[in-house]
Write a protein that holds these residues in place. Structure first.
Motif, PDB file in Angstrom:
ATOM      1  N   UNK A   1       1.234   5.209  12.209  1.00  0.00           N
ATOM      2  CA  UNK A   1       0.519   3.961  11.940  1.00  0.00           C
ATOM      3  C   UNK A   1      -0.896   3.990  12.501  1.00  0.00           C
ATOM      4  N   UNK A   2      -1.094   4.641  13.630  1.00  0.00           N
ATOM      5  CA  UNK A   2      -2.469   4.774  14.159  1.00  0.00           C
ATOM      6  C   UNK A   2      -3.339   5.541  13.164  1.00  0.00           C
ATOM      7  N   UNK A   3      -2.829   6.643  12.635  1.00  0.00           N
ATOM      8  CA  UNK A   3      -3.579   7.440  11.663  1.00  0.00           C
ATOM      9  C   UNK A   3      -3.843   6.648  10.388  1.00  0.00           C
ATOM     10  N   UNK A   4      -2.849   5.940   9.911  1.00  0.00           N
ATOM     11  CA  UNK A   4      -3.011   5.113   8.707  1.00  0.00           C
ATOM     12  C   UNK A   4      -4.096   4.057   8.931  1.00  0.00           C
ATOM     13  N   UNK A   5      -4.044   3.376  10.054  1.00  0.00           N
ATOM     14  CA  UNK A   5      -5.016   2.324  10.362  1.00  0.00           C
ATOM     15  C   UNK A   5      -6.434   2.913  10.439  1.00  0.00           C
TER      16      UNK A   5
ATOM     17  N   UNK B   1       0.831  -1.204   0.000  1.00  0.00           N
ATOM     18  CA  UNK B   1       0.000   0.000   0.000  1.00  0.00           C
ATOM     19  C   UNK B   1       0.866   1.255   0.000  1.00  0.00           C
ATOM     20  N   UNK B   2       0.859   1.993  -1.110  1.00  0.00           N
ATOM     21  CA  UNK B   2       1.669   3.213  -1.159  1.00  0.00           C
ATOM     22  C   UNK B   2       1.223   4.282  -0.157  1.00  0.00           C
ATOM     23  N   UNK B   3       0.019   4.145   0.395  1.00  0.00           N
ATOM     24  CA  UNK B   3      -0.460   5.103   1.393  1.00  0.00           C
ATOM     25  C   UNK B   3       0.059   4.792   2.798  1.00  0.00           C
ATOM     26  N   UNK B   4       0.638   3.626   2.978  1.00  0.00           N
ATOM     27  CA  UNK B   4       1.209   3.266   4.272  1.00  0.00           C
ATOM     28  C   UNK B   4       2.402   4.179   4.552  1.00  0.00           C
ATOM     29  N   UNK B   5       2.481   4.703   5.778  1.00  0.00           N
ATOM     30  CA  UNK B   5       3.618   5.578   6.084  1.00  0.00           C
ATOM     31  C   UNK B   5       4.946   4.839   5.965  1.00  0.00           C
ATOM     32  N   UNK B   6       5.937   5.548   5.541  1.00  0.00           N
ATOM     33  CA  UNK B   6       7.285   4.991   5.446  1.00  0.00           C
ATOM     34  C   UNK B   6       7.861   4.866   6.855  1.00  0.00           C
ATOM     35  N   UNK B   7       8.637   3.843   7.093  1.00  0.00           N
ATOM     36  CA  UNK B   7       9.252   3.698   8.425  1.00  0.00           C
ATOM     37  C   UNK B   7      10.297   4.782   8.671  1.00  0.00           C
ATOM     38  N   UNK B   8      10.533   5.035   9.945  1.00  0.00           N
ATOM     39  CA  UNK B   8      11.607   5.969  10.311  1.00  0.00           C
ATOM     40  C   UNK B   8      12.961   5.394   9.929  1.00  0.00           C
TER      41      UNK B   8
END
Length: 70
Positions: free
Chosen positions: A53-57, A32-39
């Protein structure tokens, strides 16, 4: 000096907190390209800001609910 506290999640922590499997968290990142990239990507795995990740979920659940409504 100011103390800044930031909550960081690996795949395990994200899965537990969001009620999904670790495989689901990995699939989000890979598919999913909308998933945030990891730090960062460490030897132990990827790490994200917990808030990201909370916001994405939350957005993922909202999109699924809208899709079911039609």
């Amino acid at each position: 000096t100011a103390n800044i506290s930031v909550e960081i999640w690996g795949t395990y922590e994200a899965a537990r907190a969001l009620g999904v499997s670790q495989a689901t968290v990995r699939r989000w990142f890979l598919e999913d390209p909308k998933c945030p990239r990891p730090l960062a990507e460490l030897k132990g795995g990827r790490v994200w800001l917990a808030a990201d990740l909370r916001d994405y979920h939350r957005r993922l659940i909202q999109r699924r609910r809208k899709a079911r409504a039609f």
